[in-house]
Design an enzyme around this catalytic site. Structure first.
Site, PDB file in Angstrom:
ATOM      1  N   SER A 142     131.863  12.071   7.723  1.00 35.76           N
ATOM      2  CA  SER A 142     131.593  11.713   6.385  1.00 35.76           C
ATOM      3  C   SER A 142     132.945  12.073   5.583  1.00 35.76           C
ATOM      4  O   SER A 142     133.810  13.011   5.895  1.00 35.76           O
ATOM      5  CB  SER A 142     130.377  12.624   5.595  1.00 35.76           C
ATOM      6  OG  SER A 142     130.617  12.355   4.216  1.00 35.76           O
ATOM      7  N   TYR A 170     135.466   6.641   1.979  1.00 38.40           N
ATOM      8  CA  TYR A 170     135.325   6.123   0.465  1.00 38.40           C
ATOM      9  C   TYR A 170     136.716   5.830   0.127  1.00 38.40           C
ATOM     10  O   TYR A 170     137.754   6.632   0.252  1.00 38.40           O
ATOM     11  CB  TYR A 170     134.649   7.414  -0.270  1.00 38.40           C
ATOM     12  CG  TYR A 170     133.306   7.652  -0.201  1.00 38.40           C
ATOM     13  CD1 TYR A 170     132.346   6.626  -0.234  1.00 38.40           C
ATOM     14  CD2 TYR A 170     132.841   8.705   0.185  1.00 38.40           C
ATOM     15  CE1 TYR A 170     131.148   6.631  -0.139  1.00 38.40           C
ATOM     16  CE2 TYR A 170     131.310   8.925   0.255  1.00 38.40           C
ATOM     17  CZ  TYR A 170     130.455   7.944   0.135  1.00 38.40           C
ATOM     18  OH  TYR A 170     129.089   8.139   0.105  1.00 38.40           O
ATOM     19  N   THR A 196     132.463   2.758   3.476  1.00 43.05           N
ATOM     20  CA  THR A 196     130.811   2.590   2.590  1.00 43.05           C
ATOM     21  C   THR A 196     131.365   2.105   1.354  1.00 43.05           C
ATOM     22  O   THR A 196     132.257   2.499   0.369  1.00 43.05           O
ATOM     23  CB  THR A 196     130.412   4.143   2.420  1.00 43.05           C
ATOM     24  OG1 THR A 196     130.175   4.656   3.604  1.00 43.05           O
ATOM     25  CG2 THR A 196     129.153   4.155   1.596  1.00 43.05           C
ATOM     26  N   LYS A 310     129.628  -0.330   5.569  1.00 42.87           N
ATOM     27  CA  LYS A 310     128.500   0.135   5.191  1.00 42.87           C
ATOM     28  C   LYS A 310     127.897  -0.094   3.945  1.00 42.87           C
ATOM     29  O   LYS A 310     128.555   0.292   3.007  1.00 42.87           O
ATOM     30  CB  LYS A 310     128.614   1.424   5.532  1.00 42.87           C
ATOM     31  CG  LYS A 310     127.318   2.330   5.402  1.00 42.87           C
ATOM     32  CD  LYS A 310     127.546   3.928   5.818  1.00 42.87           C
ATOM     33  CE  LYS A 310     126.181   4.776   5.968  1.00 42.87           C
ATOM     34  NZ  LYS A 310     125.822   5.229   4.430  1.00 42.87           N
ATOM     35  N   HIS A 334     121.770   3.269   1.489  1.00 43.56           N
ATOM     36  CA  HIS A 334     122.446   4.854   1.188  1.00 43.56           C
ATOM     37  C   HIS A 334     121.068   5.657   1.100  1.00 43.56           C
ATOM     38  O   HIS A 334     121.288   6.486   0.259  1.00 43.56           O
ATOM     39  CB  HIS A 334     123.090   4.704   0.101  1.00 43.56           C
ATOM     40  CG  HIS A 334     124.208   5.777   0.158  1.00 43.56           C
ATOM     41  ND1 HIS A 334     125.595   5.550   0.383  1.00 43.56           N
ATOM     42  CD2 HIS A 334     124.297   7.123  -0.055  1.00 43.56           C
ATOM     43  CE1 HIS A 334     126.342   6.708   0.385  1.00 43.56           C
ATOM     44  NE2 HIS A 334     125.500   7.647  -0.043  1.00 43.56           N
TER      45      HIS A 334
HETATM   46  C1  FNR Z   1     124.407  10.407   2.489  1.00 45.02           C
HETATM   47  N1  FNR Z   1     124.764   9.174   2.900  1.00 45.02           N
HETATM   48  C2  FNR Z   1     126.233   9.101   2.846  1.00 45.02           C
HETATM   49  N2  FNR Z   1     126.612   7.922   3.254  1.00 45.02           N
HETATM   50  C3  FNR Z   1     128.090   7.674   3.323  1.00 45.02           C
HETATM   51  O1  FNR Z   1     128.726   6.723   3.779  1.00 45.02           O
HETATM   52  N3  FNR Z   1     128.897   8.938   3.125  1.00 45.02           N
HETATM   53  C4  FNR Z   1     128.346  10.175   2.751  1.00 45.02           C
HETATM   54  O2  FNR Z   1     128.957  11.266   2.596  1.00 45.02           O
HETATM   55  C5  FNR Z   1     126.991  10.306   2.372  1.00 45.02           C
HETATM   56  N4  FNR Z   1     126.344  11.473   2.056  1.00 45.02           N
HETATM   57  C6  FNR Z   1     125.159  11.449   2.160  1.00 45.02           C
HETATM   58  C7  FNR Z   1     124.514  12.736   1.907  1.00 45.02           C
HETATM   59  C8  FNR Z   1     123.075  12.979   1.939  1.00 45.02           C
HETATM   60  C9  FNR Z   1     122.544  14.345   1.633  1.00 45.02           C
HETATM   61  C10 FNR Z   1     122.276  11.856   2.324  1.00 45.02           C
HETATM   62  C11 FNR Z   1     120.763  11.927   2.346  1.00 45.02           C
HETATM   63  C12 FNR Z   1     122.747  10.773   2.652  1.00 45.02           C
HETATM   64  C13 FNR Z   1     124.072   8.092   3.238  1.00 45.02           C
HETATM   65  C14 FNR Z   1     123.578   8.276   4.910  1.00 45.02           C
HETATM   66  O3  FNR Z   1     124.910   7.716   5.569  1.00 45.02           O
HETATM   67  C15 FNR Z   1     122.589   7.029   4.963  1.00 45.02           C
HETATM   68  O4  FNR Z   1     123.032   5.926   4.686  1.00 45.02           O
HETATM   69  C16 FNR Z   1     121.338   7.565   4.567  1.00 45.02           C
HETATM   70  O5  FNR Z   1     121.078   8.962   4.989  1.00 45.02           O
HETATM   71  C17 FNR Z   1     120.164   6.795   5.190  1.00 45.02           C
HETATM   72  O6  FNR Z   1     118.899   7.107   4.720  1.00 45.02           O
HETATM   73  P1  FNR Z   1     117.812   7.990   5.424  1.00 45.02           P
HETATM   74  O7  FNR Z   1     117.415   7.402   6.759  1.00 45.02           O
HETATM   75  O8  FNR Z   1     118.511   9.137   5.533  1.00 45.02           O
HETATM   76  O9  FNR Z   1     116.636   8.217   4.299  1.00 45.02           O
END
Ligand code: FNR
Length: 443
Positions: A142, A170, A196, A310, A334
């Site tokens: 990330s 990002y 993303t 994404k 997300h």
């Molecule tokens: C994320 N997600 C996310 N996506 C991304 O591109 N960069 C990031 O830093 C983060 N950080 C992040 C933190 C937390 C706590 C969560 C729960 C999610 C989104 C992640 O990559 C993904 O798209 C989702 O977690 C998918 O949904 P579910 O299956 O976890 O509900």
């Protein structure tokens, strides 16, 4: 092993051992009264993780945008599709492997980028890196990680040299920072660059707002920045205007926390003002809401890595992605953290696959078990992304916890695939087992 309920020839002869062994290990441990420390059932996993984390940490991970209707839509979308298992189809030898960006993966899943993992466990990204590397599951670093990508790479290579890793970007306001992050990702051996798109602004996260808690302000989740030479250099000229909190003992504690999170001596980070400058600079520059499709050409010129977008939820955007020469898509909302009321990511998948038939398409948001993986692949996904479940495994048992969640998903998926009548992923994709709609579940 011919007279136990676990007897399964293909485990010793098939392409990959372990699925039946996973069940056997759990049931056998149960004979001596041992239950899995990391629950198999998702609701139990989430509840156990909640007990282990601070209220703020759990809210940050579990929460979504607004009334969290996107999160429930994600789950309803999976529930609406039902699998119609086929019988007598010889599933003795099973193969769950896929190919993605020229790499063979034993299972059709990747670990979604999740920021601020230190909220779940002290070892944060390092524990995830080791668990992922041991299993050959790609880890998506990330941009908001708690540990620099270089540290994760060292941990992964110590377990399995060259284990698969990607970087999630990002798109910052600073071109120089984007270039620096991309070149670090290349030097780290990342095999894809995930951009993303859905977080040009932070979503309206009700649970975090009600706790008035944002981890980045404490210096958490900004390790990719504070380890970056271009970012560090930019701190000299930071603007320290903007809203300031009232000074209370809590403020002082939080300032100390930010200093502790800064690399090197905490005292120096505090007295030089660098730690707070880093937080301010991060907030000021981390995202660029004015990026457009035209900017992708700039990124394309700066990396040889496959570019994966994404957050795509509309077939029209998938078409634009193809026109702009991207290499892959992640269909995602997300995890319901950005747009409350957004469509379920699974609902968007068929339209996106139709608009970009030649691109690998990964689906995330709502994957909780093997049946979800099966449904996503049957609807056109090349692979799926696992999110919150592994963060909960991390909270409960660090590296082992992430490993258990991954092993459970692998076993659950392989069994679902076999019991549905498919011996391999090609059979799932070819629709040899049908999905039907359950019209009783509203959209
Ligand atoms: C994320 N997600 C996310 N996506 C991304 O591109 N960069 C990031 O830093 C983060 N950080 C992040 C933190 C937390 C706590 C969560 C729960 C999610 C989104 C992640 O990559 C993904 O798209 C989702 O977690 C998918 O949904 P579910 O299956 O976890 O509900």
């Amino acid at each position: 092993m011919t007279d136990t309920p676990f007897s399964d020839e293909s485990d010793s002869q098939g392409p990959r051992a372990g699925t039946m062994a996973r069940q056997q290990a759990i049931y056998t441990a149960g004979m001596s009264g041992q239950k899995p420390a990391v629950p198999v059932d998702y609701a139990a996993l989430e509840a156990a993780a909640e007990q282990r984390m601070s209220r703020e940490a759990f809210a940050y991970i579990a929460g979504g945008a607004g009334r969290e209707s996107t999160m429930s839509a994600n789950r309803r979308a999976f529930e609406r599709w039902r699998i119609v298992p086929r019988m007598l189809r010889n599933v003795d030898r099973r193969d769950t492997a896929i190919e993605l960006f020229g790499r063979r993966l034993n299972q059709p899943f990747v670990l979604c980028p999740i920021g601020v993992l230190e909220m779940a466990h002290g070892e944060a990204d390092m524990a995830v890196a080791r668990a992922a590397a041991a299993r050959g599951v790609p880890m998506l670093f990330s941009n908001q990680a708690s540990r620099p990508m270089e540290d994760c790479v060292a941990a992964m290579d110590a377990v399995a040299p060259g284990a698969p890793r990607w970087f999630q970007l990002y798109w910052s306001k600073s071109d120089a920072l984007v270039e620096s992050l991309v070149s670090r990702a290349e030097a780290c051996g990342c095999e894809a660059l995930v951009v993303t798109l859905d977080t040009t602004l932070l979503g309206w996260r009700s649970r975090d707002l009600d706790m008035a808690h944002l981890p980045f302000l404490l210096g958490q989740g900004i390790a990719q920045y504070t380890s970056d030479p271009v970012f560090r250099e930019s701190l000299a000229g930071t603007d320290d205007s903007g809203p300031r909190p009232k000074i209370t003992t809590r403020t002082l504690r939080n300032v100390l926390a930010a200093a502790r999170h800064y690399p090197g001596s905490s005292l120096r980070a505090l007295t030089s003002g660098e730690a707070l400058a880093a937080v301010r600079q991060f907030i000021a520059t981390y995202s660029r809401p004015n990026i457009t499709w035209a900017d992708l050409a700039w990124l394309r010129e700066r990396t040889r890595l496959p570019i994966v977008l994404k957050g795509v939820l509309d077939g029209a955007d998938a078409k634009l992605a193809v026109e702009h020469g991207v290499d892959g898509l992640i269909v995602s909302n997300h995890g319901g953290r950005q747009v409350d009321g957004a469509r379920a990511s699974l609902d968007a998948l068929p339209e996106i696959k139709a608009a970009a038939p030649d691109l690998p398409v990964i689906l995330d948001s709502g994957i909780r078990g093997g049946a979800d993986v099966f449904k996503a692949l049957a609807l056109g996904a090349t692979a799926v992304g696992l999110g919150r479940p592994y963060a909960y495994g991390l909270a409960l048992a660090g590296e082992n916890g992430v490993g258990e969640v991954l092993d459970n998903l692998a076993a659950d998926f392989e069994l679902t695939m076999a019991l549905a009548g498919c011996a391999d992923i090609a059979a799932v994709r070819a629709g040899e087992t049908r999905l039907v709609r359950d019209e009783t579940i509203a959209g």
